[in-house]
Motif scaffolding. Structure first.
Motif: not given
Lengths: 113, 116
Positions: A32-38, A48-57, A67-70
């Motif tokens: 899944y994906y996660l987002f921060w909106y401002k 603001v920023i987007r994170q893909e859950a399968y990416k550890q970075q 700081n993504f802690q799956k």
């Protein structure tokens, strides 16, 4: 069920300091994906920023990083060298079906000069 | 691209009047969303379209609300008759299709509606 929780309704930070906004979520999806909106006082919602859950970075965009802690289902936003223009509401968002999003209730951040 | 365009930016009307909010999505985007934001309820999804077809309108509060998307470049949200509790900021957002990855939603500036 999928939910997004932001437990900090309001936060403040001194200009040039660092602040971290918290977000926890719940999902049964594995990828899944996660987002921060401002949302500044102008009311417009800005990505603001987007994170893909399968990416550890952890994702980084200039002064913004996550700081993504799956395992813990935690997705916090760190703002470094806070600027007055960072004053805004910040929303954490988790996509659901059909490109829809679950949005958290938001954290109101005030940067103090 | 100019981004998502909404009009009007501010609308003040009296209870019982019809209100029409307009949205022009970003060209090429397949999804269009209408949201309502209030202090009490936060950001709520009202309805969304995929390729001009309404997919989920379960967030529409009641029959007084209706939304249309006659073509890929235009959508309206209508409230008839309006009530004071409809006062809110209404956002339109669009996103491109990228299956199976959900993509970023691009929000318009919003329409601040006040019903007296």
């Amino acid at each position: 069920a999928q939910t997004v929780t932001q437990s900090q309704p309001e936060m403040s930070v001194q200009e040039a300091e660092t602040v971290t906004l918290s977000c926890t979520y719940d999902t049964s999806e594995n990828n899944y994906y996660l987002f921060w909106y401002k949302q500044p006082p102008s009311r417009q919602m800005i990505l603001v920023i987007r994170q893909e859950a399968y990416k550890q970075q952890n994702a980084t965009e200039n002064r913004f990083s996550v700081n993504f802690q799956k395992a813990a289902k935690s997705f916090s936003l760190k703002i470094s060298d806070s600027q007055l223009g960072d004053t805004a509401m910040y929303f954490c968002a988790l996509p659901r079906s059909g490109n829809q999003f679950y949005f958290g209730t938001g954290t109101s951040l005030t940067v103090i000069p | 691209d100019a981004g998502v365009i909404q009009s009007p930016r501010h609308e003040v009307t009296e209870m019982g009047q019809e209100v029409t909010l307009r949205c022009k999505p970003i060209s090429g985007h397949d999804y269009l969303f209408w949201y309502r934001q209030t202090m009490m309820r936060g950001l709520e999804l009202l309805i969304y379209f995929n390729n001009n077809v309404p997919i989920d309108d379960s967030g529409m509060p009641e029959d007084r609300f209706s939304a249309k998307m006659p073509n890929a470049s235009f959508s309206t949200l209508k409230i008839q008759p309006s009530e004071p509790r409809d006062s809110a900021v209404y956002f339109c957002a669009s996103s491109p299709l990228r299956t199976p990855e959900p993509d970023t939603q691009y929000f318009g500036p919003g329409t601040r509606l006040t019903v007296l």
